[in-house]
Design an enzyme around this catalytic site. Structure first.
Site, PDB file in Angstrom:
ATOM      1  N   GLY A 138      -2.931 -11.560 -12.310  1.00  0.00           N
ATOM      2  CA  GLY A 138      -2.595 -12.143 -14.036  1.00  0.00           C
ATOM      3  C   GLY A 138      -3.977 -12.647 -14.185  1.00  0.00           C
TER       4      GLY A 138
ATOM      5  N   LEU B 180       0.596  -0.619  -0.417  1.00  0.00           N
ATOM      6  CA  LEU B 180       0.054  -0.058   0.141  1.00  0.00           C
ATOM      7  C   LEU B 180       0.941   1.345   0.447  1.00  0.00           C
ATOM      8  CD1 LEU B 180      -2.603  -1.318   2.009  1.00  0.00           C
ATOM      9  CD2 LEU B 180      -3.032  -1.336  -0.117  1.00  0.00           C
TER      10      LEU B 180
ATOM     11  N   CYS C 238      -7.269  -5.272   3.320  1.00  0.00           N
ATOM     12  CA  CYS C 238      -6.364  -4.839   3.779  1.00  0.00           C
ATOM     13  C   CYS C 238      -6.361  -5.612   5.929  1.00  0.00           C
ATOM     14  CB  CYS C 238      -6.683  -3.855   4.208  1.00  0.00           C
ATOM     15  SG  CYS C 238      -6.567  -2.421   3.194  1.00  0.00           S
TER      16      CYS C 238
ATOM     17  N   GLY D 143      -5.490  -4.634 -14.216  1.00  0.00           N
ATOM     18  CA  GLY D 143      -4.840  -4.520 -13.533  1.00  0.00           C
ATOM     19  C   GLY D 143      -3.458  -5.079 -14.376  1.00  0.00           C
TER      20      GLY D 143
ATOM     21  N   THR E 103      -6.665  -9.757  -5.364  1.00  0.00           N
ATOM     22  CA  THR E 103      -5.507 -10.684  -5.711  1.00  0.00           C
ATOM     23  C   THR E 103      -6.039 -12.198  -4.122  1.00  0.00           C
ATOM     24  OG1 THR E 103      -3.912  -9.734  -4.273  1.00  0.00           O
ATOM     25  CG2 THR E 103      -3.705  -9.227  -6.506  1.00  0.00           C
TER      26      THR E 103
HETATM   27  C1  LIG Z   1       0.970  -4.812  -8.370  1.00  0.00           C
HETATM   28  C2  LIG Z   1       0.367  -4.425  -7.561  1.00  0.00           C
HETATM   29  C3  LIG Z   1      -1.081  -2.868  -6.538  1.00  0.00           C
HETATM   30  C4  LIG Z   1      -2.063  -3.444  -6.676  1.00  0.00           C
HETATM   31  N1  LIG Z   1      -2.651  -2.571  -5.611  1.00  0.00           N
HETATM   32  C5  LIG Z   1      -4.447  -2.645  -5.271  1.00  0.00           C
HETATM   33  C6  LIG Z   1      -4.208  -1.140  -4.327  1.00  0.00           C
HETATM   34  O1  LIG Z   1      -3.783  -0.665  -3.493  1.00  0.00           O
HETATM   35  N2  LIG Z   1      -5.716  -1.447  -3.463  1.00  0.00           N
HETATM   36  C7  LIG Z   1      -6.438  -2.364  -4.225  1.00  0.00           C
HETATM   37  O2  LIG Z   1      -7.509  -2.445  -3.660  1.00  0.00           O
HETATM   38  N3  LIG Z   1      -5.565  -3.217  -5.378  1.00  0.00           N
HETATM   39  C8  LIG Z   1      -4.858  -3.171  -5.746  1.00  0.00           C
HETATM   40  N4  LIG Z   1      -3.769  -4.466  -6.538  1.00  0.00           N
HETATM   41  C9  LIG Z   1      -4.926  -5.136  -7.013  1.00  0.00           C
HETATM   42  C10 LIG Z   1      -5.994  -4.728  -8.522  1.00  0.00           C
HETATM   43  O3  LIG Z   1      -6.695  -3.923  -8.204  1.00  0.00           O
HETATM   44  C11 LIG Z   1      -7.000  -6.357  -9.058  1.00  0.00           C
HETATM   45  O4  LIG Z   1      -7.609  -6.576  -7.665  1.00  0.00           O
HETATM   46  C12 LIG Z   1      -5.817  -7.708  -8.814  1.00  0.00           C
HETATM   47  O5  LIG Z   1      -4.226  -7.487  -9.445  1.00  0.00           O
HETATM   48  C13 LIG Z   1      -6.870  -8.662 -10.008  1.00  0.00           C
HETATM   49  O6  LIG Z   1      -6.378  -7.863 -11.629  1.00  0.00           O
HETATM   50  P1  LIG Z   1      -5.687  -8.537 -12.628  1.00  0.00           P
HETATM   51  O7  LIG Z   1      -5.686  -9.707 -12.300  1.00  0.00           O
HETATM   52  O8  LIG Z   1      -6.108  -7.739 -13.364  1.00  0.00           O
HETATM   53  O9  LIG Z   1      -4.430  -7.361 -11.546  1.00  0.00           O
HETATM   54  C14 LIG Z   1      -2.823  -3.908  -6.934  1.00  0.00           C
HETATM   55  C15 LIG Z   1      -2.574  -4.746  -8.249  1.00  0.00           C
HETATM   56  C16 LIG Z   1      -1.189  -5.531  -8.453  1.00  0.00           C
HETATM   57  C17 LIG Z   1      -0.308  -6.019  -9.600  1.00  0.00           C
END
Ligand SMILES: Cc1cc2nc3c(=O)[nH]c(=O)nc-3n(C[C@H](O)[C@H](O)[C@H](O)COP(=O)(O)O)c2cc1C
Length: 304
Positions: free
Chosen positions: A218, A74, A131, A267, A194
């Site tokens: 991913g 965060l 969180c 994401g 995630t």
């Molecule tokens: C590097 C990184 C940082 C992330 N930071 C946050 C965040 O600050 N707050 C949040 O709710 N989700 C955060 N996520 C989760 C993404 O918003 C998303 O829910 C998750 O990666 C699944 O989507 P994707 O597979 O398309 O990445 C983060 C993901 C990644 C990879």
């Protein structure tokens, strides 16, 4: 016939269903030279906390088969700096800004939400429920229906803005948690964040992340996010849903919409292709046109 890409998630209305996901697109402005931000459905900011956070020590991202693990922790400038330095510049784009709120206590969630609600130009609040709760030894808010209900209810009392609860996939049954969030006043649900994992380097015989474990994202998690979204769609047919997890093409996004999503977020794929969110929007339009549908609404939830 040009298909209608507009979507209504209750009080949150978007010109198209494709947003960028929290934490994967900075505050948005970092991408200004790479992509026309004005064409996004919405920008979700990285999660904001009450005070600035440095995040975890590096290495804090590592590539894994069909995805990545992150343990950013965060990192952000804090809500005050966001309001002072970033929001007014984001507002000029005309693209809806969804502020992601993080907290380790109920008071922190509420404190951040109150400040965002007083500002001009925040379209909605997205509550990051993945969180760790300080008072419960680090248990994630979003893995427990009671904690979810407490966090959503506290923020609901603190804001008039549309409230999105972003759920954790780290549960065996997401339905009671989704119901708790809606009962506590969430207008929209976002599925999912995630999933915890570790990565080990066989040669150095060390964990590959400094903090050992991190969140997997991913393409590897797409079926899991789709499973949770599909189940919540059946349980809460009236609640607008946002699908996120492993989207890296228009087809991936369309799959989420077919399963019942009103909108989607991109994401991890932003790191591979920063313009992907726009291409996904164009791909959805081409799909609707090719198949004779006049709107996104026409295909939502047809797979159940
Ligand atoms: C590097 C990184 C940082 C992330 N930071 C946050 C965040 O600050 N707050 C949040 O709710 N989700 C955060 N996520 C989760 C993404 O918003 C998303 O829910 C998750 O990666 C699944 O989507 P994707 O597979 O398309 O990445 C983060 C993901 C990644 C990879």
């Amino acid at each position: 016939m040009t298909p209608d890409l507009r979507v209504n998630l209750g009080r949150l209305q978007l010109r198209n269903p494709v947003m960028v996901a929290a934490g994967t697109f900075g505050y948005g402005l970092e991408y200004r030279d790479l992509i026309d931000l004005a064409q996004l459905g919405a920008i979700v900011t990285k999660s904001l906390t009450l005070t600035p956070r440095m995040g975890n020590p590096p290495p804090r991202v590592v590539e894994t088969p069909a995805g990545m693990l992150n343990a950013i922790g965060l990192q952000n400038d804090g809500v005050e700096a966001f309001l002072r330095e970033t929001l007014s510049r984001l507002r000029e784009l005309g693209t809806p800004v969804i502020a992601s709120v993080a907290g380790e206590t109920l008071e922190e969630y509420v404190g951040v939400a109150v400040q965002l609600s007083r500002a001009e130009g925040v379209a909605a609040i997205e509550l990051n429920l993945s969180c760790p709760n300080q008072a419960r030894g680090g248990l994630e808010f979003g893995t427990d229906p009671d904690l979810t209900m407490q966090a959503v209810a506290a923020v609901r009392r603190a804001t008039h803005l549309p409230l999105i609860a972003k759920l954790s996939p780290q549960v065996s049954d997401i339905v009671p948690i989704a119901c708790a969030a809606v009962q506590a006043g969430a207008d929209i649900l976002c599925l999912t964040n995630t999933i915890l994992g570790v990565a080990v380097d066989a040669h150095t015989r060390q964990f590959r992340l400094a903090s050992k474990s991190g969140g997997l994202s991913g393409p590897a998690i797409k079926p899991i996010a789709q499973y949770h979204l599909w189940r919540v769609r059946q349980a809460l047919p009236e609640t607008p849903l946002i699908g996120v997890g492993g989207i890296s093409s228009a087809d991936d996004a369309i799959e989420f919409i077919l399963l019942g999503a009103h909108a989607v977020q991109i994401g991890t794929a932003n790191y591979v292709q920063p313009t992907l969110a726009l291409e996904v929007g164009q791909g959805i339009e081409a799909y609707l046109r090719a198949n004779g549908f006049d709107s996104v609404d026409a295909i939502r939830g047809v797979v159940y």
